[in-house]
Design a protein around this motif. Structure first.
Motif, PDB file in Angstrom:
ATOM      1  N   SER A   1       0.827  -1.207   0.000  1.00  0.00           N
ATOM      2  CA  SER A   1       0.000   0.000   0.000  1.00  0.00           C
ATOM      3  C   SER A   1       0.859   1.254   0.000  1.00  0.00           C
ATOM      4  CB  SER A   1      -0.922   0.034   1.219  1.00  0.00           C
ATOM      5  OG  SER A   1      -1.799  -1.038   1.204  1.00  0.00           O
ATOM      6  N   GLY A   2       1.922   1.253   0.809  1.00  0.00           N
ATOM      7  CA  GLY A   2       2.790   2.430   0.881  1.00  0.00           C
ATOM      8  C   GLY A   2       3.380   2.760  -0.477  1.00  0.00           C
ATOM      9  N   VAL A   3       3.883   1.727  -1.160  1.00  0.00           N
ATOM     10  CA  VAL A   3       4.468   1.948  -2.486  1.00  0.00           C
ATOM     11  C   VAL A   3       3.396   2.426  -3.463  1.00  0.00           C
ATOM     12  CG1 VAL A   3       5.527   0.778  -4.454  1.00  0.00           C
ATOM     13  CG2 VAL A   3       6.351   0.315  -2.140  1.00  0.00           C
ATOM     14  N   LEU A   4       2.225   1.804  -3.406  1.00  0.00           N
ATOM     15  CA  LEU A   4       1.161   2.183  -4.347  1.00  0.00           C
ATOM     16  C   LEU A   4       0.660   3.603  -4.091  1.00  0.00           C
ATOM     17  CD1 LEU A   4      -1.118  -0.921  -4.909  1.00  0.00           C
ATOM     18  CD2 LEU A   4       0.330   0.278  -6.534  1.00  0.00           C
ATOM     19  N   ILE A   5       0.615   4.004  -2.823  1.00  0.00           N
ATOM     20  CA  ILE A   5       0.164   5.361  -2.517  1.00  0.00           C
ATOM     21  C   ILE A   5       1.119   6.378  -3.152  1.00  0.00           C
ATOM     22  CG2 ILE A   5       0.005   7.052  -0.627  1.00  0.00           C
ATOM     23  CD1 ILE A   5      -1.195   4.710   1.061  1.00  0.00           C
TER      24      ILE A   5
END
Ligand SMILES: Nc1ncnc2c1ncn2[C@@H]1O[C@H](COP(=O)(O)OP(=O)(O)O)[C@@H](O)[C@H]1O
Ligand SMILES: [Mg+2]
Lengths: 279, 260
Positions: free
Chosen positions: B239-243
Motif C-alpha cells: 500500500s505504501g508503495v502504491l500510494i
C-alpha cells in the motif's frame, strides 16, 4: 410435511477428490450420509476429515467428484442457491471458530440476528420463507434472549453469556460453537470433533446432546467427525473410516466392531503394530 | 532459455496476483451495493479509521506545518519574501502533503490492522464460519472497511490541512514575525478550492488502496500466526508503495484542474 422431508435423501458424496499442491488429501471418497441418522466418520488426524466436512457445505470446491445435499448437486448451484442450502446447515468447527469480536451471547445470537428467529426450527416447522423476521423490537430481543440462554444452558454454559471469547477454555469454546450451530435448529448438522479436548463427563453430556437433538427431530441428518472410539460407538447409527483418501469401511457400529479388516481393527483398538504406517 | 521461462513465470504470477486482486475488489464492490446494508458495521469502521486516527493526524499535521514554515523561511528570506510562506505551505499541504502523509499514517495504523484482523479470522476459520452461516464475508467484512476508508481518509486529509496550517501560522506569525494580514492574504491568493478538492480526491483513492490491499492480504492469509505477520507486512509495504506511485499519476491527472 415431516414425512415428506424424511423421504428426501440426506447427503451423497461421490468420487470426491481434492489435492492441496502435491498432497492428494481426498482420493475418491464415496459416502452416503442417510437422513434421520447419525453418521460418524473416524480416521487418524491429518487424513482429511475436516476437509471432507468443508466440501459438504461448499466451503471447499472439489477437484473432481460431487456432493449432493438433499436433491441439490452443490456444483450446479449459483451463489444464491448455495446460500439457501447453507441456511439449512449448522456446523461445529474443530477449533470452534468463534467470532472473537463478540462475547459468548452474541456469538450464539449471531445466526438468529442474521437470519431471523422464526425460521429454520428443524424441518417440518419451516412454514415461512427464510429471512423475513416478523418479531420486532423488544419482543424480538426477548425471543432471541430466551433461545440463546436455553441453548447455553443445554451445553452447560448457563450465565456465561457475558464472557469474552478470549476468556474461555478450549472446551468452553467448543460448547459455544455447538450452541451457535444448533441455535436455529438446522436440518443438517456437521460436527467436527465436537468432544476432542473435553473432560469425560462433558464428553458424555455433549454426546447425549447430539443424540437427543437427532432423536427429537427425525428429519434431520447428523454427520460427526471423531476419533473418540468409545463415544463413536455410543452415538453412531452408521460409521465410516477415512483412510488414505478413501472410505476404508462403512457400516453399522456392530459391523465395524466385528470387522476383520486389519486397518480398521488397528485403529479402533488403538494398537501400534499393524498395517497403518506410523508417522 | 531458463532465464526467459523464469521471467515468464514471474510475469504470469504477477498478472495472476493482479487478476485475483481486481476480482476481489469487484466482488467487494458488488457486495457493498447489494442489501442488506451493514450500516452498523460501516459506522464502527468509520470510527476505527477516522476517529481513532485523529491523534496521529493531529500530531503529524502540526509538526509538518511547523517544519515546512521553517524550511520555507530559509528560502524566502533571501528574497525578503517571507510573506509568501503561508501561501506556499498551504499549497503544498492541500495538494500533496496532507493526502500523502495522512494516507501513509493511516496505512500504518489501519491497513496493517485490517490485514491482521482478517488474517487472524481466516486462519482461525472465522471466515469459514461466516460462510457456513450463509453470510458473505465480502459484504460483512470487506465492504464496510473499504467504504469507511474511502470516506474517512479525505476527512482526515481536511483535518490535516487545517491543523497543518495552524502549525505553519504559529511558526511564521508568532516566531518569524511574518505580518498576520499578509500571511492570510497569500494563502487565499495561492490556494483555491480545486487544490483542496484535488487533495481530498487523492485521499479517497489512497483510502481505497490501503483498505482494499489490507483486506486482500488478510483475506488470503495462509499458515497460522506467521502467515498473519507476513500478510500484515505485505499489506503495509504494498500500500505504501502504491500510494506514492499513484500520487504521481493522480497529480498528472489533476494538474490541469488548477492551471486554468
Ligand atoms: N486450506 C488448506 N491448504 C492446504 N492444505 C490443507 C488445507 N486444509 C487442509 N490441508 C491439509 O490437508 C490434510 C488434511 O487436513 P484435515 O482435513 O484438517 O485433517 P483431519 O483429518 O485431522 O481433520 C492436512 O495434511 C492439511 O495440512
Ligand atoms: Mg480435523
Amino acid at each position: 410435511m415431516q414425512t415428506a422431508i424424511q423421504e428426501t435423501p440426506g447427503i451423497q458424496i461421490t468420487a470426491l477428490k481434492k489435492a492441496f499442491g502435491q498432497q492428494q488429501v481426498l482420493d475418491g471418497v464415496d459416502l452416503e450420509v442417510p437422513r434421520g441418522k447419525i453418521t460418524v466418520v473416524i480416521g487418524r488426524s491429518g487424513t482429511g476429515k475436516s476437509v471432507l466436512l468443508k466440501h459438504v457445505m461448499g466451503l471447499i470446491v472439489p477437484d473432481s467428484g460431487s456432493v449432493r445435499v438433499g436433491n441439490d448437486l452443490l456444483a450446479d448451484l449459483g451463489p444464491r442457491a448455495l446460500r439457501n442450502v447453507r441456511f439449512r446447515f449448522g456446523m461445529v468447527f474443530q477449533n470452534a471458530a468463534l467470532f472473537d469480536s463478540m462475547d459468548v451471547f452474541e456469538n450464539v445470537a449471531f445466526p438468529l440476528r442474521e437470519h431471523g428467529i422464526e425460521h429454520g426450527l428443524h424441518p417440518g416447522q419451516q412454514g415461512t420463507p427464510l429471512g423475513t423476521a416478523r418479531l420486532r423490537g423488544r419482543a424480538r430481543e426477548a425471543a432471541i434472549r430466551e433461545r440463546v440462554e436455553g441453548m447455553l444452558a443445554a451445553v452447560g454454559l448457563r450465565d456465561m453469556g457475558y464472557k469474552a471469547v478470549s476468556e474461555l477454555s478450549g472446551g468452553m469454546r467448543k460448547r459455544v460453537g455447538l450452541a451457535r450451530a444448533l441455535v436455529r435448529g438446522p436440518e443438517f448438522l456437521l460436527y467436527d470433533e465436537p468432544t476432542t479436548g473435553l473432560d469425560p463427563i462433558m464428553t458424555a453430556q455433549i454426546d447425549n446432546l447430539i443424540r437427543a437433538t437427532q432423536d427429537a427431530n427425525p428429519g434431520i441428518t447428523s454427520l460427526v467427525i471423531s476419533h473418540d472410539m468409545a463415544a463413536s460407538f455410543r452415538i453412531a447409527d452408521h460409521m465410516a473410516m477415512l483412510y488414505e483418501g478413501k472410505i476404508r469401511m462403512n457400516g453399522t457400529p456392530a459391523e465395524i466392531r466385528s470387522t476383520a479388516d486389519p486397518v480398521v481393527r488397528q485403529f479402533i483398538e488403538g494398537r501400534l503394530d499393524g498395517p497403518i504406517p506410523l508417522g | 532459455m531458463n532465464i526467459l521461462s523464469a521471467l515468464g513465470a514471474t510475469i504470469i504470477a504477477q498478472f495472476e496476483a493482479l487478476g485475483g486482486y481486481l476480482l476481489f475488489v469487484g466482488k467487494s464492490a458488488t457486495a457493498g451495493f447489494l442489501p442488506p446494508y451493514r450500516v452498523r458495521l460501516l459506522l464502527k469502521q468509520m470510527h476505527f479509521v477516522g476517529v481513532e486516527s485523529l491523534t496521529i493526524v493531529v500530531i503529524t499535521s502540526i509538526f509538518t506545518g511547523m517544519v515546512f514554515a521553517i524550511q520555507a523561511e530559509i528560502g524566502f528570506s533571501q528574497f525578503g519574501a517571507n510573506g509568501l510562506i503561508g501561501g506556499i505551505v498551504a499549497l503544498s499541504l492541500t495538494r500533496e502533503l496532507s493526502p500523502v502523509l495522512t494516507a501513509l499514517m493511516v496505512n500504518g495504523r489501519v491497513g496493517s490492522a485490517m490485514a491482521a484482523e482478517l488474517g487472524t479470522m481466516r486462519v482461525t476459520e472465522q471466515v469459514d464460519a461466516l460462510e457456513s452461516m450463509a453470510i458473505d464475508p465480502m459484504q460483512y467484512l470487506v465492504a464496510p472497511r473499504v467504504l469507511a476508508s474511502i470516506v474517512m481518509v479525505p476527512a482526515l486529509t481536511m483535518i490535516f490541512n487545517v491543523i497543518g496550517l495552524a502549525g505553519c501560522w504559529y511558526v511564521a506569525v508568532q516566531q518569524l514575525q511574518v505580518p498576520e494580514g499578509g500571511f492570510w492574504a497569500r494563502i487565499w491568493w495561492f490556494v483555491d478550492e480545486d487544490d483542496v478538492l484535488g487533495g481530498c480526491f487523492k485521499g479517497a483513492v489512497f483510502g481505497f488502496i490501503l483498505s482494499s490491499i489490507g483486506c486482500y492480504q488478510g483475506f488470503h492469509t495462509r499458515g497460522g500466526a506467521e502467515g498473519v505477520g507476513r500478510a500484515t507486512t505485505r499489506a503495509v509495504v504494498i500500500s505504501g508503495v502504491l500510494i506514492l506511485t499513484s500520487d504521481y499519476f493522480l497529480t498528472r491527472i489533476l494538474a490541469p484542474l488548477s492551471v486554468g
